[in-house]
Design an enzyme around this catalytic site. Sequence first.
Site, mmCIF file in Angstrom:
data_model
loop_
_atom_site.group_PDB
_atom_site.id
_atom_site.type_symbol
_atom_site.label_atom_id
_atom_site.label_comp_id
_atom_site.label_asym_id
_atom_site.label_seq_id
_atom_site.Cartn_x
_atom_site.Cartn_y
_atom_site.Cartn_z
ATOM 1 N N SER A 1 -5.592 -4.765 -5.059
ATOM 2 C CA SER A 1 -5.006 -5.271 -6.301
ATOM 3 C C SER A 1 -4.219 -6.548 -6.027
ATOM 4 O O SER A 1 -4.138 -7.021 -4.897
ATOM 5 C CB SER A 1 -4.093 -4.211 -6.930
ATOM 6 N N LYS B 1 -10.282 2.587 -12.574
ATOM 7 C CA LYS B 1 -10.917 3.449 -11.578
ATOM 8 C C LYS B 1 -11.661 4.590 -12.243
ATOM 9 O O LYS B 1 -12.728 5.008 -11.794
ATOM 10 C CB LYS B 1 -9.861 4.014 -10.619
ATOM 11 N N THR C 1 3.387 -1.721 -6.459
ATOM 12 C CA THR C 1 4.772 -1.594 -6.923
ATOM 13 C C THR C 1 5.756 -2.078 -5.863
ATOM 14 O O THR C 1 6.746 -2.750 -6.175
ATOM 15 C CB THR C 1 5.082 -0.134 -7.304
ATOM 16 N N SER D 1 3.129 1.990 -2.756
ATOM 17 C CA SER D 1 2.294 1.268 -1.797
ATOM 18 C C SER D 1 2.331 -0.229 -2.062
ATOM 19 O O SER D 1 2.746 -0.682 -3.125
ATOM 20 C CB SER D 1 0.851 1.770 -1.890
ATOM 21 N N ARG D 2 1.876 -0.963 -1.070
ATOM 22 C CA ARG D 2 1.620 -2.384 -1.263
ATOM 23 C C ARG D 2 0.192 -2.533 -1.768
ATOM 24 O O ARG D 2 -0.606 -1.603 -1.717
ATOM 25 C CB ARG D 2 1.790 -3.142 0.050
ATOM 26 N N ALA D 3 -0.115 -3.737 -2.257
ATOM 27 C CA ALA D 3 -1.467 -3.992 -2.749
ATOM 28 C C ALA D 3 -2.463 -3.930 -1.601
ATOM 29 O O ALA D 3 -2.189 -4.395 -0.498
ATOM 30 C CB ALA D 3 -1.524 -5.354 -3.417
ATOM 31 N N ILE D 4 -3.610 -3.351 -1.884
ATOM 32 C CA ILE D 4 -4.717 -3.353 -0.931
ATOM 33 C C ILE D 4 -5.858 -4.184 -1.518
ATOM 34 O O ILE D 4 -6.270 -5.188 -0.958
ATOM 35 C CB ILE D 4 -5.186 -1.921 -0.624
ATOM 36 N N SER E 1 -4.507 12.871 -0.235
ATOM 37 C CA SER E 1 -3.782 11.640 0.088
ATOM 38 C C SER E 1 -2.558 11.478 -0.802
ATOM 39 O O SER E 1 -1.442 11.218 -0.323
ATOM 40 C CB SER E 1 -4.712 10.433 -0.071
ATOM 41 N N ASP F 1 -14.778 7.267 -1.317
ATOM 42 C CA ASP F 1 -13.483 7.774 -1.783
ATOM 43 C C ASP F 1 -13.665 9.215 -2.256
ATOM 44 O O ASP F 1 -13.570 9.511 -3.443
ATOM 45 C CB ASP F 1 -12.944 6.890 -2.906
#
Length: 503
Positions: free
Chosen positions: A199, A288, A203, A194-197, A264, A256
């Site tokens: 963070s 987390k 990666t 994924s891209r940063a949300i 997910s 969450d």
Amino acid sequence: MRAKVRILNIRSGHFDVFINPKDAQEWKLHPNDLVKIESGKRSIYGSVVIGDFVESGEVGLSLDILDAYQFSEGELVSITPSETPESVRYIKKKMRGEKLRKVEIETIVRDIVDRKLRNTEISALVTAIEVNGLDMDEIAALTIAMAETGDMLDIDRKPIMDVHSIGGVPGNKTNIIVVPIVAAAGLTIPKTSSRAITSAAGTADVVEVFTNVTLSLDEIKRIVEKIGACLVWGGALNLAPADDLTIHVERRLSLDPRGLMLASIMSKKYAIGSQYILIDIPTGKGAKVETMEEARSLAKDFIELGKKLGQYVEVAITYGGQPIGYTVGPALEAKEALETLMTGKGPGSLVEKALGLAGILLEMGGVAPRGMGKKVAREILESGKAYEKIKEIIEEQGGDPNIKPEDIPIGDKTYTIHAQTSGYVTGIDNKAITAIAREAGAPEDKGAGVKLHVKVGEKVKEGDPLFTIHAESESRLDKAIILARRLEPIKIEGMVLQVLGNL
């Protein structure tokens, strides 16, 4: 009801259908009504927006709809009011705390993907799951439904390995080292990331510094069949599309639910055909997952879900109390990862974690005896085989395989924070470091971020550098400096914490 398509340069994140007030009155449509737009075999569902965006006899379609469906300017379409989806009844069932059947879960997921369910209904679903939970049968059904309503990757080269970190620790460029080690050992590992949300760098953001990460399923299949690995952005693919829609709602609600989180992660693994999966759960203050008890409980759920899906899952509970390596931010992390692969050496926290995870995967894949995986992984890294494999990955994905760490541009607007006292580093606040890196411009500005000069346990003297902020503009740097001074992310204490005596 028939109308001509008018494409509007509007992007709202929703499937909005724009109707002229005169037509809305004639057709008895109201704001937020669900309507079906049809043309030939194509059909979509959208929410009514009434206004003078379009003329009478026209229907306006947002760019969100055009991203998913091909409609042409002036095309004649039919517009039909849609009844309340059957899945709403199933959402109410979960709100009452009842167990959902497999077919009911499949209907809910299909309606989410088809946009029959809007954010209000999805919010009700997320809240119901947060309050009443899902049992493992429901989670498994949800996982499969989410995967099968999107694209599926079929790779002939077996066995297929995978690794996933649940995140929460800045500087986690570990998989950029793990993937080439595993592939160099002859195993197959198609890594989507994924891209940063929230963070400073996902990666995919880091890998994008030295190669393209936006590839099609066909391109991924070709690359993986050829070299055994890839490092790509999962968001460019139609993998488990319902997941993106539910995550959007979860964030807005600051919820969450564990069942949704498990589905997910595992739905995307199921969609790419992963057979052996290693889950990394960083644990510690600021991560987390902060306690071992919570980490073990989550690990148990991942393993049980894997069994129901026909996937073999192992879980590594790793230290997550401070950043991994010394860099946080796309270009800084890319530079550190590439240096580690080129030299076979790097920061202890990065190298040891990468070797530990890679070693487990090598053992799971049967190319290293139990207990010897880390040793084999180290040999692959130090021999240069992992570096040769990352070069192959970079080249196949469209980058320059001969890129060197010094070729990677870093934000040249810098400021270093120094120690105000002597002592030992007793803590580094993960969330604060992330916030400072983001304030400096990461991940959008690839060269922005934070470079640490110390780690927990190290001795420092007054005036020693603690960390340097990198930015691509003076304005972003100034904002990051202000935040850094306010948050003070690195804690320094003397060895004597308190002195007691007679009063």
